[in-house]
Design an enzyme around this catalytic site. Structure first.
Site, mmCIF file in Angstrom:
data_model
loop_
_atom_site.group_PDB
_atom_site.id
_atom_site.type_symbol
_atom_site.label_atom_id
_atom_site.label_comp_id
_atom_site.label_asym_id
_atom_site.label_seq_id
_atom_site.Cartn_x
_atom_site.Cartn_y
_atom_site.Cartn_z
ATOM 1 N N ASP A 1 40.136 50.107 40.022
ATOM 2 C CA ASP A 1 37.998 50.540 39.296
ATOM 3 C C ASP A 1 38.093 48.483 38.889
ATOM 4 O O ASP A 1 39.368 47.913 38.727
ATOM 5 C CB ASP A 1 37.689 51.274 37.960
ATOM 6 C CG ASP A 1 39.267 51.137 37.347
ATOM 7 O OD1 ASP A 1 40.106 50.312 36.452
ATOM 8 O OD2 ASP A 1 39.660 52.286 36.421
ATOM 9 N N ASP B 1 36.546 46.670 35.484
ATOM 10 C CA ASP B 1 35.693 46.506 34.434
ATOM 11 C C ASP B 1 35.385 44.895 34.175
ATOM 12 O O ASP B 1 35.514 43.890 34.366
ATOM 13 C CB ASP B 1 36.896 47.328 33.123
ATOM 14 C CG ASP B 1 37.563 47.830 33.405
ATOM 15 O OD1 ASP B 1 37.676 49.109 33.706
ATOM 16 O OD2 ASP B 1 39.117 48.272 32.718
ATOM 17 N N ASP C 1 46.502 42.907 26.010
ATOM 18 C CA ASP C 1 47.829 43.764 25.240
ATOM 19 C C ASP C 1 48.893 42.573 25.835
ATOM 20 O O ASP C 1 49.633 42.050 25.083
ATOM 21 C CB ASP C 1 48.054 44.799 25.858
ATOM 22 C CG ASP C 1 47.694 45.485 26.818
ATOM 23 O OD1 ASP C 1 46.837 44.165 27.477
ATOM 24 O OD2 ASP C 1 47.917 46.311 27.590
HETATM 25 P P1 ATP Z 1 45.031 50.254 35.159
HETATM 26 O O1 ATP Z 1 43.670 50.256 35.365
HETATM 27 O O2 ATP Z 1 45.902 49.701 36.131
HETATM 28 O O3 ATP Z 1 45.322 51.064 34.408
HETATM 29 P P2 ATP Z 1 44.720 48.289 33.430
HETATM 30 O O4 ATP Z 1 44.873 46.717 32.701
HETATM 31 O O5 ATP Z 1 43.664 48.129 33.864
HETATM 32 O O6 ATP Z 1 45.045 48.493 34.554
HETATM 33 P P3 ATP Z 1 43.113 49.458 31.544
HETATM 34 O O7 ATP Z 1 43.738 51.040 30.658
HETATM 35 O O8 ATP Z 1 42.040 50.572 32.373
HETATM 36 O O9 ATP Z 1 43.773 49.284 31.927
HETATM 37 O O10 ATP Z 1 41.859 48.667 30.503
HETATM 38 C C1 ATP Z 1 42.022 47.254 30.959
HETATM 39 C C2 ATP Z 1 42.180 46.069 30.018
HETATM 40 O O11 ATP Z 1 42.010 46.293 29.065
HETATM 41 C C3 ATP Z 1 43.698 46.123 30.033
HETATM 42 O O12 ATP Z 1 43.765 44.986 31.453
HETATM 43 C C4 ATP Z 1 43.541 45.176 28.864
HETATM 44 O O13 ATP Z 1 43.326 43.928 29.014
HETATM 45 C C5 ATP Z 1 42.898 45.865 28.336
HETATM 46 N N1 ATP Z 1 43.745 46.633 27.130
HETATM 47 C C6 ATP Z 1 43.912 48.381 27.593
HETATM 48 N N2 ATP Z 1 44.214 48.982 26.964
HETATM 49 C C7 ATP Z 1 45.503 47.887 26.067
HETATM 50 C C8 ATP Z 1 46.013 48.124 24.840
HETATM 51 N N3 ATP Z 1 45.981 48.890 24.155
HETATM 52 N N4 ATP Z 1 45.454 47.279 23.616
HETATM 53 C C9 ATP Z 1 45.591 46.543 24.514
HETATM 54 N N5 ATP Z 1 44.122 45.597 25.438
HETATM 55 C C10 ATP Z 1 44.429 46.538 25.981
HETATM 56 MG MG MG Z 2 41.121 49.082 34.840
#
Ligand code: ATP
Ligand code: MG
Length: 457
Positions: free
Chosen positions: A75, A77, A149
């Site tokens: 997705d 963001d 993170d």
């Molecule tokens: P995926 O969508 O593949 O599961 P993602 O990294 O995009 O991985 P999301 O949960 O969609 O995960 O989070 C989007 C963004 O928000 C991350 O790339 C990161 O920058 C930030 N993020 C998400 N969770 C955390 C966290 N627990 N602590 C700090 N930053 C976070």
């Molecule tokens: Mg994501």
């Protein structure tokens, strides 16, 4: 050596992971390799509308990371300097969600784009363990990059200029296949213990090495996962199991000592050989499906995770002479009642699990109209896939799913020829209660017989 070279290539500026940097790197398409059309049109339109209203807007996080790594993003963001209220004002269909972390969902047709406002790095509200309980203090982009993170997740792509803004050498780390945490690892895990699970998932998904500094404190801090609300834990766990790399993730969770806090159920499954075999088969089938771009529902996954437990309870429920099918129904309720709370299983998921389980004995019925009726069940496909899984795990003769596959694809006449004459003695009414022992395939044979008398149909 390679790192040095990469940093030179990516024109390392003053940026460091302590966030005291002044200037982020600004990388063009020749350095990051993202083409604008790889960004979903909904995300592009969201950024364009925010920018037209005078705000900053970037595609951020996982999508940018995945595109640079050559993986298709799940997705998209968006991060912006606009407040949630200002974001809502820019769109016809948008609403704020979340408490711990307020964001706005912007809907374009069927796609939803998550828009978050840049967060301040230091002012989040924490509890006595250092865990962030609320994070709604807004800041500028640099702050926002610092509270993300991992370095590879702190990348901001502007679709209008096609520039990636990189505060923490995320692009270099990604090319070098290193997963590095931003700031002091122990502090960052205390703020949010879920980050330990994210470290495992992202390194498995993208084939990255977890930086030794990020790895070191995990074993000691693993118990902090107990403080994390169940719903969040489950959310992350589902992401992990549906990542296409579930087997690897589970192995790594065990290696890092993160395992038992996350899902005791997995531990108890792995403790007995039949459970371990079933779990491995289920997860590798899930991995294959995900990697082939097919969907896997959480209901299917939980049906598999809880199957061994169901079989045990089902056996117990038959011990007093209850026929298999009603025993299956009551065992299903018992298992789901016990697990729903712990696993935060929603009603929808519970009903998917129930359907998959309750259809299992019906596959043994291969005579009369019953196979035709089973084919018409809306959940036939999921139940069949589950049957296949059981055969792969050695629980059933593969002949059974093979027969169903042929039956499902045959024409009407061929189907009639395939029916297997039911030689079992039809139970007379009033039904005698039959004492059975054992569950699984053996009990199902009996289940099928009692079903022939109309029980549970
Ligand atoms: P995926 O969508 O593949 O599961 P993602 O990294 O995009 O991985 P999301 O949960 O969609 O995960 O989070 C989007 C963004 O928000 C991350 O790339 C990161 O920058 C930030 N993020 C998400 N969770 C955390 C966290 N627990 N602590 C700090 N930053 C976070
Ligand atoms: Mg994501």
């Amino acid at each position: 050596m390679i790192r040095k070279l990469l940093h030179r290539v990516f024109r390392r500026r003053a940026a460091r992971t302590d966030g005291k940097s002044l200037e982020p790197a600004r990388l063009g398409p020749e350095q990051h390799g993202i083409r604008a059309e790889q960004i979903s049109s909904a995300a592009r339109r969201t950024c364009a509308a925010l920018q037209a209203a005078g705000h900053q807007a970037y595609v951020v996080g996982g999508a940018v990371r995945d595109l640079i790594a050559g993986v298709s993003p799940k997705d998209f963001d968006v991060a912006t300097d606009a407040t949630p209220e200002q974001v809502i004002a820019c769109f016809r269909r948008a609403r704020a969600i979340g408490r711990r972390f307020r964001i706005v969902h912007v809907m374009h047709g069927r796609e939803t784009v998550e828009v978050s406002t840049f967060r301040a790095a230091r002012d989040a509200e924490t509890d006595e363990t250092g865990r962030i309980v609320r994070d709604n203090v807004f800041g500028v982009q640099r702050d926002d990059a610092m509270r993300r993170d991992f370095t590879i997740n702190a990348l901001y792509y502007d679709p209008s200029t096609q520039i990636v803004v990189d505060y923490h050498h995320g692009v270099a780390d990604l090319k070098q296949k290193t997963l590095r945490i931003i700031g002091d690892p122990a502090t960052r895990y205390r703020e949010d213990p879920i980050r330990m699970l994210r470290a495992v998932r992202l390194s498995a998904k993208l084939g990255l090495d977890l930086d030794p500094a990020a790895r070191a404190p995990i074993r000691e801090l693993a118990p902090l996962l107990e403080n994390v609300p169940q719903a969040r834990l489950l959310d992350e766990l589902l992401k992990l199991l549906l990542s296409g790399h579930a087997i690897e993730c589970i192995d790594r969770l065990r290696e890092e000592g993160l395992h038992s806090g996350v899902l005791p159920l997995l531990d108890s499954m792995l403790a007995n050989p039949a459970g371990a075999r079933f779990l491995r088969t289920a997860l590798s089938a899930t991995d294959q499906r995900v990697r082939a771009g097919k969907s896997v529902s959480p209901g299917f996954l939980f049906a598999a995770l809880l199957w061994q437990q169901l079989v045990e309870v089902w056996t117990e429920h038959q011990a007093d002479g209850t026929p298999p099918q009603p025993a299956l129904v009551s065992a299903t309720h018992a298992v789901l009642e016990q697990q729903s709370e712990a696993l935060a299983i929603t009603r929808k998921i519970a009903s998917d699990i129930t359907e998959i389980w309750l259809l299992q004995p019906r596959f043994l019925q291969r005579s009369g109209r019953r196979p035709f009726r089973l084919l018409e069940q809306p959940r036939f496909r999921a139940a069949y896939d589950f049957l296949l899984l059981r055969a792969e795990a050695g629980e059933l003769d593969p002949e059974l799913p093979e027969w169903w596959d042929r039956f499902a694809h045959a024409g009407e006449t061929a189907r009639a020829d395939m029916l297997i004459v039911d030689t079992a003695a039809k139970p007379r009414r009033p039904r005698r209660r039959r004492k059975t022992s054992g569950a699984g395939p053996q009990a199902e044979t009996t289940a099928a017989h009692s079903e022939a008398s109309g029980v549970g149909d």
